[in-house]
Scaffold this active site. Structure first.
Site, PDB file in Angstrom:
ATOM      1  N   SER A  23       4.639  20.748  -4.272  1.00 51.83           N
ATOM      2  CA  SER A  23       3.491  21.782  -3.575  1.00 51.83           C
ATOM      3  C   SER A  23       2.513  20.827  -2.668  1.00 51.83           C
ATOM      4  O   SER A  23       1.849  21.372  -1.737  1.00 51.83           O
ATOM      5  CB  SER A  23       2.822  22.389  -4.488  1.00 51.83           C
ATOM      6  OG  SER A  23       2.391  21.748  -5.576  1.00 51.83           O
ATOM      7  N   HIS A  33      -0.095  12.877  -8.721  1.00 51.56           N
ATOM      8  CA  HIS A  33      -0.791  13.966  -8.227  1.00 51.56           C
ATOM      9  C   HIS A  33      -0.089  15.231  -7.761  1.00 51.56           C
ATOM     10  O   HIS A  33      -0.706  16.377  -7.916  1.00 51.56           O
ATOM     11  CB  HIS A  33      -1.671  13.629  -7.002  1.00 51.56           C
ATOM     12  CG  HIS A  33      -2.760  12.689  -7.412  1.00 51.56           C
ATOM     13  ND1 HIS A  33      -4.238  12.787  -6.825  1.00 51.56           N
ATOM     14  CD2 HIS A  33      -2.781  11.629  -8.004  1.00 51.56           C
ATOM     15  CE1 HIS A  33      -4.940  11.750  -7.561  1.00 51.56           C
ATOM     16  NE2 HIS A  33      -4.140  11.126  -8.230  1.00 51.56           N
ATOM     17  N   GLU A  87       0.641  -1.062   0.062  1.00 50.52           N
ATOM     18  CA  GLU A  87      -0.050   0.079  -0.092  1.00 50.52           C
ATOM     19  C   GLU A  87       0.777   1.208   0.119  1.00 50.52           C
ATOM     20  O   GLU A  87       0.514   2.238  -0.687  1.00 50.52           O
ATOM     21  CB  GLU A  87      -0.878  -0.076   1.252  1.00 50.52           C
ATOM     22  CG  GLU A  87      -1.874   1.233   1.321  1.00 50.52           C
ATOM     23  CD  GLU A  87      -2.573   1.411   2.456  1.00 50.52           C
ATOM     24  OE1 GLU A  87      -2.293   1.133   3.612  1.00 50.52           O
ATOM     25  OE2 GLU A  87      -3.921   1.823   2.315  1.00 50.52           O
TER      26      GLU A  87
END
Ligand code: HEM
Ligand code: NAG
Ligand code: NAG
Length: 360
Positions: A89, A72, A61
């Site tokens: 960020s 992302h 995981e």
């Protein structure tokens, strides 16, 4: 501090580089050698990431979430809408970015990595850390490529704007347009989706956390590309949520965007080409990941420290593209003639439920 040292060392090397053979290696003093001395500090960090973050080197995981995080963070980049790309960020401005709808569940790994950075006084930038952890993590998955790592991303300046991360309920038009805006072709989008070969979903259907996207979530293999092309069935409790499609086996999840991209004329031929071409899968994914990992930067400003990334184990001998037990080629929704779906056979035995990826 380490950063100033890094810039000075890089400048010195650049000045001397004309007089040195290009393949000169630096002894790091700990038995490792590097192509550039700024890479030396990464060897002990990689060992620490493996032992502390990835439980000694598993493809579970934490690795899956760290790989998702590379995407992302990086895809928060648009020539028109702004965003700094692969700049960390999502960690530095976590309060803003983890609240984006598309970032559901990402707060977990952002918290874990931020804690690791602080506990171990990590001095590399968060943008570097996210991409390093992703490449190291993938190397724990059998059959994975060694993703090159480029080092030296500066600290992020601001949070990325909302709306740049694709969602599972987005149309193929919208997804391809978003990736194109960030500089990726439809073929590169398909290559990047090899990441869903080592993946599970916690939030698409919160009633079944850890539900894998294919039957082999700890192997970097082509089963994801096979299984997304199989007919879907409405297993009890699945296929009912936003962005969730019917899946080919109990205990397995399929998202709508993967289902549509596998069957769209712009992407289906590339998709099918990966089913029985593992070397192409590795190289196309690796190339696209490098591109993703330097979004928002000029790669020439970064130092190639790829030697710090471990080499993955090959796929086990008995792994290879196959159909799920108790299915046949009639269950494949073949979607391209020019790269025909290969003649695979099913694993023996009755239909089985795919076990979840355990939480780490
Ligand atoms: C069309 C683009 C994409 C969409 C719509 C999409 C969507 C999703 C969704 C909905 C999940 C499940 C999250 C959850 O419920 O926990 C997921 C998981 C994941 N995605 Fe993607 N994704 C896309 C592209 C990518 C790319 C380019 C990468 C590559 C770096 C990636 C890597 C992952 C990984 C590794 C996971 C598994 C995370 C885990 O097991 O915890 N995805 N994705
Ligand atoms: C990190 O830095 C702090 C403050 O300088 C120090 O007290 C701590 O021992 C350091 N931790 C590690 C793991 O080096
Ligand atoms: C695998 O893909 C590569 C790159 O596209 C191609 O050159 C090669 O012929 C393919 N191999 C097979 C067995 O299809």
């Amino acid at each position: 501090m380490a950063y100033k040292g890094f810039v000075a060392a890089a400048l010195t090397l650049a000045t001397l580089s004309n007089a040195k053979p290009l393949n000169r290696r630096v002894a790091c003093g700990d038995g490792n050698t590097a192509s550039n001395e700024v890479c030396c500090q990464l060897f002990p960090l990689v060992d620490l990431i493996q032992s502390e973050l990835f439980d000694g080197g598993e493809c579970g995981e934490e690795v899956h979430e760290s790989l998702r995080l590379t995407f992302h963070d990086a895809i928060g980049f648009s020539p028109t809408a702004g965003g700094g790309g692969a700049d960390g960020s999502i960690i530095t401005f976590a309060d803003t970015e983890t609240a984006f709808h598309a970032n559901g569940g990402i707060d977990e790994i952002v918290g874990v990595q931020a804690q690791f950075i602080s506990d171990h006084n990590v001095t590399i930038s968060p943008g570097d850390f996210i991409q390093l952890a992703g490449a190291v993590g993938v190397s724990n998955c059998g059959g994975a490529p060694r993703i090159p790592f480029f080092f030296g991303r500066p600290a992020p300046k601001a949070a990325s704007p909302d709306g740049l991360i694709p969602e599972p309920f987005d149309s193929v038009d919208k997804i391809l347009a978003r990736f194109s805006d960030a500089g990726f072709s439809p073929a590169e989008v398909v290559a990047l989706l090899a990441s869903h070969s080592v993946a599970a979903a916690d939030n698409v259907d919160p009633t079944i956390p850890g539900t894998p996207f294919d039957s082999t979530p700890s192997l970097f293999d082509s089963q994801f590309f096979v299984e997304v092309l199989m007919k879907g069935t409405a297993f009890p409790g699945t296929g009912n949520n936003e962005g969730e499609a019917k899946s080919p086996a109990a205990g397995e999840i399929r998202i709508e965007s993967d289902e549509l991209l596998a069957r769209d004329s712009r992407t289906a031929c590339e998709w099918q080409s990966f089913v029985d071409n593992h070397s192409k899968l590795m190289s196309a994914f690796s190339d696209a990941m490098v591109k993703l990992s330097v979004l928002g930067h000029d790669i020439n400003d970064l130092v190639d420290c790829s030697e710090v990334i471990p080499q993955a184990q090959p796929l086990p001998d008995n792994a290879g593209p196959h159909l799920l037990p108790a299915t046949s080629l009639d269950d494949i929704e073949a979607s391209c003639d020019s790269t025909p779906f290969p003649s695979l056979t099913a694993l023996p035995g009755p239909a089985t439920s795919i076990p979840p990826v355990p939480p780490s």
